[in-house]
Motif scaffolding. Structure first.
Motif, PDB file in Angstrom:
ATOM      1  N   UNK A   1       0.829  -1.211   0.000  1.00  0.00           N
ATOM      2  CA  UNK A   1       0.000   0.000   0.000  1.00  0.00           C
ATOM      3  C   UNK A   1       0.858   1.254   0.000  1.00  0.00           C
ATOM      4  N   UNK A   2       1.996   1.195   0.688  1.00  0.00           N
ATOM      5  CA  UNK A   2       2.887   2.356   0.750  1.00  0.00           C
ATOM      6  C   UNK A   2       3.725   2.520  -0.509  1.00  0.00           C
ATOM      7  N   UNK A   3       3.977   1.406  -1.221  1.00  0.00           N
ATOM      8  CA  UNK A   3       4.906   1.445  -2.354  1.00  0.00           C
ATOM      9  C   UNK A   3       4.251   1.871  -3.657  1.00  0.00           C
ATOM     10  N   UNK A   4       2.941   1.688  -3.781  1.00  0.00           N
ATOM     11  CA  UNK A   4       2.319   1.969  -5.070  1.00  0.00           C
ATOM     12  C   UNK A   4       0.860   2.360  -4.905  1.00  0.00           C
ATOM     13  N   UNK A   5       0.354   3.109  -5.865  1.00  0.00           N
ATOM     14  CA  UNK A   5      -1.064   3.390  -5.987  1.00  0.00           C
ATOM     15  C   UNK A   5      -1.574   2.924  -7.350  1.00  0.00           C
TER      16      UNK A   5
ATOM     17  N   UNK B   1       0.219  -2.579 -10.720  1.00  0.00           N
ATOM     18  CA  UNK B   1       1.227  -3.189  -9.850  1.00  0.00           C
ATOM     19  C   UNK B   1       0.605  -4.279  -8.976  1.00  0.00           C
ATOM     20  N   UNK B   2      -0.611  -4.027  -8.493  1.00  0.00           N
ATOM     21  CA  UNK B   2      -1.311  -5.041  -7.697  1.00  0.00           C
ATOM     22  C   UNK B   2      -1.612  -6.270  -8.557  1.00  0.00           C
ATOM     23  N   UNK B   3      -2.120  -6.035  -9.760  1.00  0.00           N
ATOM     24  CA  UNK B   3      -2.469  -7.142 -10.642  1.00  0.00           C
ATOM     25  C   UNK B   3      -1.240  -7.979 -10.988  1.00  0.00           C
TER      26      UNK B   3
ATOM     27  N   UNK C   1      -5.243   2.096   3.477  1.00  0.00           N
ATOM     28  CA  UNK C   1      -6.075   3.021   2.692  1.00  0.00           C
ATOM     29  C   UNK C   1      -5.607   3.035   1.234  1.00  0.00           C
ATOM     30  N   UNK C   2      -6.550   2.958   0.312  1.00  0.00           N
ATOM     31  CA  UNK C   2      -6.214   2.998  -1.105  1.00  0.00           C
ATOM     32  C   UNK C   2      -5.753   1.677  -1.689  1.00  0.00           C
ATOM     33  N   UNK C   3      -6.033   0.580  -0.984  1.00  0.00           N
ATOM     34  CA  UNK C   3      -5.576  -0.717  -1.476  1.00  0.00           C
ATOM     35  C   UNK C   3      -6.250  -1.053  -2.799  1.00  0.00           C
ATOM     36  N   UNK C   4      -5.585  -1.850  -3.598  1.00  0.00           N
ATOM     37  CA  UNK C   4      -5.953  -2.202  -4.970  1.00  0.00           C
ATOM     38  C   UNK C   4      -5.839  -1.022  -5.915  1.00  0.00           C
ATOM     39  N   UNK C   5      -5.122   0.018  -5.477  1.00  0.00           N
ATOM     40  CA  UNK C   5      -4.752   1.086  -6.388  1.00  0.00           C
ATOM     41  C   UNK C   5      -5.675   2.270  -6.440  1.00  0.00           C
ATOM     42  N   UNK C   6      -6.652   2.355  -5.501  1.00  0.00           N
ATOM     43  CA  UNK C   6      -7.546   3.506  -5.522  1.00  0.00           C
ATOM     44  C   UNK C   6      -8.238   3.656  -4.177  1.00  0.00           C
ATOM     45  N   UNK C   7      -8.439   4.909  -3.758  1.00  0.00           N
ATOM     46  CA  UNK C   7      -9.226   5.181  -2.561  1.00  0.00           C
ATOM     47  C   UNK C   7     -10.720   5.156  -2.867  1.00  0.00           C
ATOM     48  N   UNK C   8     -11.070   5.097  -4.154  1.00  0.00           N
ATOM     49  CA  UNK C   8     -12.452   4.924  -4.589  1.00  0.00           C
ATOM     50  C   UNK C   8     -12.764   3.434  -4.551  1.00  0.00           C
ATOM     51  N   UNK C   9     -13.647   3.026  -3.640  1.00  0.00           N
ATOM     52  CA  UNK C   9     -13.886   1.597  -3.427  1.00  0.00           C
ATOM     53  C   UNK C   9     -14.435   0.925  -4.676  1.00  0.00           C
ATOM     54  N   UNK C  10     -15.228   1.640  -5.458  1.00  0.00           N
ATOM     55  CA  UNK C  10     -15.772   1.040  -6.682  1.00  0.00           C
ATOM     56  C   UNK C  10     -14.655   0.722  -7.674  1.00  0.00           C
TER      57      UNK C  10
ATOM     58  N   UNK D   1     -10.621  -3.549  -9.937  1.00  0.00           N
ATOM     59  CA  UNK D   1      -9.281  -4.153 -10.006  1.00  0.00           C
ATOM     60  C   UNK D   1      -9.264  -5.509  -9.320  1.00  0.00           C
ATOM     61  N   UNK D   2      -9.860  -5.562  -8.148  1.00  0.00           N
ATOM     62  CA  UNK D   2      -9.901  -6.806  -7.376  1.00  0.00           C
ATOM     63  C   UNK D   2     -10.602  -7.914  -8.167  1.00  0.00           C
ATOM     64  N   UNK D   3     -11.740  -7.606  -8.765  1.00  0.00           N
ATOM     65  CA  UNK D   3     -12.486  -8.598  -9.521  1.00  0.00           C
ATOM     66  C   UNK D   3     -11.740  -9.008 -10.796  1.00  0.00           C
ATOM     67  N   UNK D   4     -10.992  -8.086 -11.373  1.00  0.00           N
ATOM     68  CA  UNK D   4     -10.185  -8.449 -12.536  1.00  0.00           C
ATOM     69  C   UNK D   4      -9.132  -9.475 -12.152  1.00  0.00           C
ATOM     70  N   UNK D   5      -8.479  -9.262 -10.999  1.00  0.00           N
ATOM     71  CA  UNK D   5      -7.485 -10.218 -10.521  1.00  0.00           C
ATOM     72  C   UNK D   5      -8.106 -11.597 -10.334  1.00  0.00           C
ATOM     73  N   UNK D   6      -9.272 -11.636  -9.695  1.00  0.00           N
ATOM     74  CA  UNK D   6      -9.934 -12.917  -9.451  1.00  0.00           C
ATOM     75  C   UNK D   6     -10.299 -13.590 -10.764  1.00  0.00           C
ATOM     76  N   UNK D   7     -10.869 -12.831 -11.708  1.00  0.00           N
ATOM     77  CA  UNK D   7     -11.267 -13.408 -12.995  1.00  0.00           C
ATOM     78  C   UNK D   7     -10.069 -13.946 -13.768  1.00  0.00           C
ATOM     79  N   UNK D   8      -8.940 -13.247 -13.687  1.00  0.00           N
ATOM     80  CA  UNK D   8      -7.744 -13.664 -14.427  1.00  0.00           C
ATOM     81  C   UNK D   8      -7.126 -14.937 -13.862  1.00  0.00           C
ATOM     82  N   UNK D   9      -7.413 -15.230 -12.575  1.00  0.00           N
ATOM     83  CA  UNK D   9      -6.767 -16.376 -11.916  1.00  0.00           C
ATOM     84  C   UNK D   9      -7.788 -17.197 -11.130  1.00  0.00           C
ATOM     85  N   UNK D  10      -8.978 -17.352 -11.675  1.00  0.00           N
ATOM     86  CA  UNK D  10     -10.062 -18.006 -10.942  1.00  0.00           C
ATOM     87  C   UNK D  10      -9.710 -19.430 -10.523  1.00  0.00           C
ATOM     88  N   UNK D  11      -8.863 -20.103 -11.291  1.00  0.00           N
ATOM     89  CA  UNK D  11      -8.492 -21.470 -10.944  1.00  0.00           C
ATOM     90  C   UNK D  11      -7.593 -21.543  -9.731  1.00  0.00           C
TER      91      UNK D  11
END
Length: 389
Positions: free
Chosen positions: A162-166, A170-172, A200-209, A214-224
């Motif tokens: 969280x401190x190293x990137x926004x 980078x998260x993906x 605060x601001x995890x997954x690259x944004x302080x906007x939760x939506x 981003x979070x759902x993209x990660x899950x979809x890309x690696x669902x297995x």
């Protein structure tokens, strides 16, 4: 017998404890009493050595016998154990060296009884600012230890990341590399800033939506490689919306200690499983409620579990990260440990009125196997604070 308990204003008032535990505590647990309709993890606390130095920065010293005995208590009720999570004071006094030993010992204990266990993988052994390469390596080191121990990995949120990137990319990229390396499907943990302001601001944004996208993209890309996602945002609406967008076969584990009955019960579109800190003190009650769901009785499930929400909201009231103090208090009052002391001295993190209300709430629910012992211990705590109970 009555106790004089301080209210939120500091005034003392009389409270009469119940004389018997709730019926669900007297029901004998059997090895065949597995929970069927939901997977339910309790994030377990650790029992500190009360004679150890609790100074900030000092290595944690645990009472291993009591710590492991509590995990056996959770397994005996059919719950799974989420080990070395924030409930165990990860990032708040439980150092990685001790956490690694905890993971090894708990995983071995789980094998001895056929209990399910998942364990936290993070980067908390890093010191000072770190770049993405060092953060990835830290995750990989902890992932290897959890897998070698035989526990399912839970990829926890990283303060260092969280401190190293926004940047969402980078998260993906970093999480994608970890998921590709994992031997078995993991649980992804999204811990909101109410539990840890450093996130605060995890997954690259302080906007939760946007963060959710981003979070759902990660899950979809690696669902297995994703068994499920653990959502700790204390926002039932967002969790339900996210849950409905998960790929088929990926579970949602609620971490919402404010709305868990409705989320676990679910709706016509689905339901959440559970990975909850509040199920540490509520284990017998939670198991009793989920057995009602197993039998298809949603009404009975709610009648058993809904009354516990007031206690949970109290334990997790702001500053939410100190909920662990109430959890350990209740473990002491219930007889699961012989003292009310915590790693880093965090037993002092909540006020006496807060602790008194936690006692009253748990007693009202009938959570104490021996109400007389709980009353005596609460009276002794009041005496330490100079209250003539």
């Amino acid at each position: 017998m009555t106790l004089r308990l301080p209210d939120v204003s500091g005034r003392l008032r009389a409270y009469t404890p119940r004389s018997e535990p709730a019926p669900f505590l007297t029901r004998r647990s059997r090895s065949s009493d597995h929970l069927l309709s939901r997977t339910v993890f309790a994030a377990a606390h650790v029992v500190s050595d009360p004679c150890a130095d609790p100074s900030p920065g000092a290595p944690a010293v645990l009472d291993w016998d009591a710590t492991l005995a509590f995990r056996h208590h959770l397994w005996s009720h059919g719950l799974a154990v989420a080990e070395a999570m924030d409930t165990a004071q990860r990032g708040m006094g439980l150092d990685w060296s001790t956490a690694a030993e905890l993971i090894r010992r708990s995983a071995a204990a789980a094998r001895s009884v056929g209990g399910r266990i998942a364990s936290g993988v993070g980067t908390d052994h890093l010191t000072g600012p770190a770049g993405l390469a060092a953060i990835r390596q830290a995750y990989e080191e902890q992932l290897a230890i959890v897998e070698e121990a035989g526990a399912q990995p839970i990829l926890m949120a990283s303060r260092a990341l969280a401190a190293a990137t926004r940047a969402p990319e980078d998260y993906l990229h970093l999480y994608g590399e970890l998921l590709r390396q994992a031997r078995e499907p993991v649980i992804l943990h999204w811990l909101g800033p109410m539990f840890d302001p450093a996130l605060h601001g995890y997954w690259g944004s302080s906007d939760v939506s946007r963060a959710t996208t981003t979070f759902l993209q990660l899950v979809a890309d690696h669902a297995d490689k994703v068994d499920g996602v653990k959502i700790s945002l204390l926002d039932a609406g967002r969790e339900i919306a996210l849950r409905r967008r998960l790929p088929s076969g990926v579970r949602c584990y609620t971490g919402d200690d404010f709305h868990y009955p409705e989320l676990i019960a679910g709706d016509e579109h689905g339901f959440s499983h559970a990975l909850l800190g509040v199920f540490d003190p509520l284990a017998p009650l939670a198991a009793h409620a989920v057995h009602a769901l197993d039998a298809g009785d949603t009404e009975e499930f709610h009648s058993r579990l809904d009354p516990s929400v007031d206690l949970s909201r109290l334990l997790f009231e702001p500053p939410t990260r100190y909920y662990k103090t109430g959890v350990v208090l209740l473990a002491w009052l219930a007889g699961h440990q012989s003292h009310f002391a915590m790693v880093s001295g965090l037993q002092s993190a909540r006020s006496l009125p807060h602790l008194a209300r936690a006692y009253e709430g748990a007693d009202t629910l009938g959570l104490f196997p021996d109400p007389d012992r709980a009353e005596a211990r609460m009276r002794s705590l009041l005496t330490v604070y100079g209250v003539d109970a």
